[in-house]
Design a protein around this motif. Sequence first.
Motif, PDB file in Angstrom:
ATOM      1  N   ILE A   1      84.140  98.624 -62.135  1.00 54.23           N
ATOM      2  CA  ILE A   1      85.567  98.318 -62.273  1.00 54.23           C
ATOM      3  C   ILE A   1      86.389  99.531 -62.705  1.00 54.23           C
ATOM      4  O   ILE A   1      87.562  99.641 -62.377  1.00 54.23           O
ATOM      5  CB  ILE A   1      85.784  97.117 -63.231  1.00 54.23           C
ATOM      6  N   ASP A   2      85.794 100.473 -63.405  1.00 56.87           N
ATOM      7  CA  ASP A   2      86.542 101.667 -63.816  1.00 56.87           C
ATOM      8  C   ASP A   2      86.142 102.893 -62.989  1.00 56.87           C
ATOM      9  O   ASP A   2      86.308 104.024 -63.410  1.00 56.87           O
ATOM     10  CB  ASP A   2      86.378 101.930 -65.306  1.00 56.87           C
ATOM     11  N   GLY A   3      85.622 102.630 -61.802  1.00 56.43           N
ATOM     12  CA  GLY A   3      85.187 103.712 -60.925  1.00 56.43           C
ATOM     13  C   GLY A   3      86.347 104.447 -60.272  1.00 56.43           C
ATOM     14  O   GLY A   3      87.519 104.155 -60.535  1.00 56.43           O
ATOM     15  N   PRO A   4      86.054 105.410 -59.386  1.00 63.04           N
ATOM     16  CA  PRO A   4      87.097 106.251 -58.787  1.00 63.04           C
ATOM     17  C   PRO A   4      87.995 105.527 -57.785  1.00 63.04           C
ATOM     18  O   PRO A   4      88.945 106.102 -57.288  1.00 63.04           O
ATOM     19  CB  PRO A   4      86.291 107.344 -58.088  1.00 63.04           C
TER      20      PRO A   4
ATOM     21  N   ASP B   1      92.353 102.195 -58.066  1.00 63.96           N
ATOM     22  CA  ASP B   1      93.649 101.894 -57.461  1.00 63.96           C
ATOM     23  C   ASP B   1      93.493 100.867 -56.348  1.00 63.96           C
ATOM     24  O   ASP B   1      94.319  99.977 -56.191  1.00 63.96           O
ATOM     25  CB  ASP B   1      94.341 103.159 -56.948  1.00 63.96           C
ATOM     26  N   GLU B   2      92.429 100.955 -55.582  1.00 65.02           N
ATOM     27  CA  GLU B   2      92.191  99.968 -54.528  1.00 65.02           C
ATOM     28  C   GLU B   2      91.849  98.612 -55.129  1.00 65.02           C
ATOM     29  O   GLU B   2      92.214  97.576 -54.579  1.00 65.02           O
ATOM     30  CB  GLU B   2      91.068 100.428 -53.596  1.00 65.02           C
ATOM     31  N   ALA B   3      91.157  98.596 -56.258  1.00 63.80           N
ATOM     32  CA  ALA B   3      90.849  97.329 -56.933  1.00 63.80           C
ATOM     33  C   ALA B   3      92.139  96.635 -57.346  1.00 63.80           C
ATOM     34  O   ALA B   3      92.277  95.422 -57.198  1.00 63.80           O
ATOM     35  CB  ALA B   3      89.947  97.570 -58.139  1.00 63.80           C
ATOM     36  N   ALA B   4      93.083  97.390 -57.842  1.00 56.94           N
ATOM     37  CA  ALA B   4      94.375  96.817 -58.242  1.00 56.94           C
ATOM     38  C   ALA B   4      95.113  96.246 -57.030  1.00 56.94           C
ATOM     39  O   ALA B   4      95.669  95.149 -57.092  1.00 56.94           O
ATOM     40  CB  ALA B   4      95.225  97.870 -58.935  1.00 56.94           C
ATOM     41  N   LEU B   5      95.111  96.967 -55.927  1.00 53.41           N
ATOM     42  CA  LEU B   5      95.765  96.473 -54.717  1.00 53.41           C
ATOM     43  C   LEU B   5      95.078  95.218 -54.188  1.00 53.41           C
ATOM     44  O   LEU B   5      95.732  94.306 -53.679  1.00 53.41           O
ATOM     45  CB  LEU B   5      95.774  97.549 -53.633  1.00 53.41           C
ATOM     46  N   ALA B   6      93.762  95.150 -54.329  1.00 48.58           N
ATOM     47  CA  ALA B   6      93.024  93.974 -53.869  1.00 48.58           C
ATOM     48  C   ALA B   6      93.400  92.735 -54.675  1.00 48.58           C
ATOM     49  O   ALA B   6      93.414  91.630 -54.146  1.00 48.58           O
ATOM     50  CB  ALA B   6      91.522  94.230 -53.958  1.00 48.58           C
ATOM     51  N   VAL B   7      93.717  92.923 -55.943  1.00 45.45           N
ATOM     52  CA  VAL B   7      94.131  91.798 -56.783  1.00 45.45           C
ATOM     53  C   VAL B   7      95.515  91.307 -56.364  1.00 45.45           C
ATOM     54  O   VAL B   7      95.802  90.116 -56.402  1.00 45.45           O
ATOM     55  CB  VAL B   7      94.128  92.205 -58.272  1.00 45.45           C
ATOM     56  N   LEU B   8      96.367  92.216 -55.936  1.00 44.26           N
ATOM     57  CA  LEU B   8      97.744  91.875 -55.590  1.00 44.26           C
ATOM     58  C   LEU B   8      97.934  91.413 -54.148  1.00 44.26           C
ATOM     59  O   LEU B   8      98.957  90.823 -53.826  1.00 44.26           O
ATOM     60  CB  LEU B   8      98.652  93.082 -55.846  1.00 44.26           C
ATOM     61  N   SER B   9      96.978  91.708 -53.289  1.00 45.08           N
ATOM     62  CA  SER B   9      97.149  91.419 -51.874  1.00 45.08           C
ATOM     63  C   SER B   9      95.851  90.886 -51.266  1.00 45.08           C
ATOM     64  O   SER B   9      94.771  91.335 -51.628  1.00 45.08           O
ATOM     65  CB  SER B   9      97.550  92.700 -51.134  1.00 45.08           C
ATOM     66  N   PRO B  10      95.957  89.951 -50.332  1.00 41.02           N
ATOM     67  CA  PRO B  10      94.747  89.463 -49.669  1.00 41.02           C
ATOM     68  C   PRO B  10      94.197  90.437 -48.625  1.00 41.02           C
ATOM     69  O   PRO B  10      93.125  90.221 -48.094  1.00 41.02           O
ATOM     70  CB  PRO B  10      95.205  88.159 -49.011  1.00 41.02           C
ATOM     71  N   TRP B  11      94.913  91.534 -48.343  1.00 40.14           N
ATOM     72  CA  TRP B  11      94.485  92.474 -47.322  1.00 40.14           C
ATOM     73  C   TRP B  11      94.026  93.778 -47.944  1.00 40.14           C
ATOM     74  O   TRP B  11      94.807  94.705 -48.153  1.00 40.14           O
ATOM     75  CB  TRP B  11      95.584  92.714 -46.295  1.00 40.14           C
ATOM     76  N   SER B  12      92.756  93.832 -48.227  1.00 43.42           N
ATOM     77  CA  SER B  12      92.139  95.032 -48.771  1.00 43.42           C
ATOM     78  C   SER B  12      90.680  95.042 -48.339  1.00 43.42           C
ATOM     79  O   SER B  12      90.002  94.022 -48.403  1.00 43.42           O
ATOM     80  CB  SER B  12      92.210  95.026 -50.301  1.00 43.42           C
ATOM     81  N   PHE B  13      90.195  96.199 -47.905  1.00 46.34           N
ATOM     82  CA  PHE B  13      88.786  96.294 -47.536  1.00 46.34           C
ATOM     83  C   PHE B  13      87.897  96.005 -48.730  1.00 46.34           C
ATOM     84  O   PHE B  13      86.726  95.664 -48.588  1.00 46.34           O
ATOM     85  CB  PHE B  13      88.465  97.683 -46.968  1.00 46.34           C
ATOM     86  N   PHE B  14      88.449  96.118 -49.932  1.00 47.15           N
ATOM     87  CA  PHE B  14      87.703  95.884 -51.163  1.00 47.15           C
ATOM     88  C   PHE B  14      87.168  94.453 -51.225  1.00 47.15           C
ATOM     89  O   PHE B  14      86.140  94.196 -51.848  1.00 47.15           O
ATOM     90  CB  PHE B  14      88.627  96.168 -52.344  1.00 47.15           C
ATOM     91  N   HIS B  15      87.850  93.514 -50.580  1.00 46.50           N
ATOM     92  CA  HIS B  15      87.402  92.120 -50.568  1.00 46.50           C
ATOM     93  C   HIS B  15      86.058  91.977 -49.851  1.00 46.50           C
ATOM     94  O   HIS B  15      85.314  91.033 -50.116  1.00 46.50           O
ATOM     95  CB  HIS B  15      88.441  91.214 -49.911  1.00 46.50           C
TER      96      HIS B  15
END
Length: 64
Positions: free
Chosen positions: A8-11, A14-28
């Motif tokens: 969760i505190d990796g490099p 920022d993408e983790a934060a975007l994944a929480v705010l949006s359903p469209w993230s490769f992080f999912h």
Amino acid sequence: MDEIKVEIDGPYEDEAALAVLSPWSFFHCLHFPKNAEEQYLKSIHFSKMTSDEKTQWKQPISIL
């Protein structure tokens, strides 16, 4: 792919934060592997999105 640990505190935090705010993230794809192909196609290629999803994607993200 680069042998970077997923933490969760990796490099990529920022993408983790975007994944929480949006359903469209490769992080999912990491969290929902059974649905990874659909998530990838929608978040990276914007393909197979409904017209409602496209409209929602165009809306600014509100953090308040």
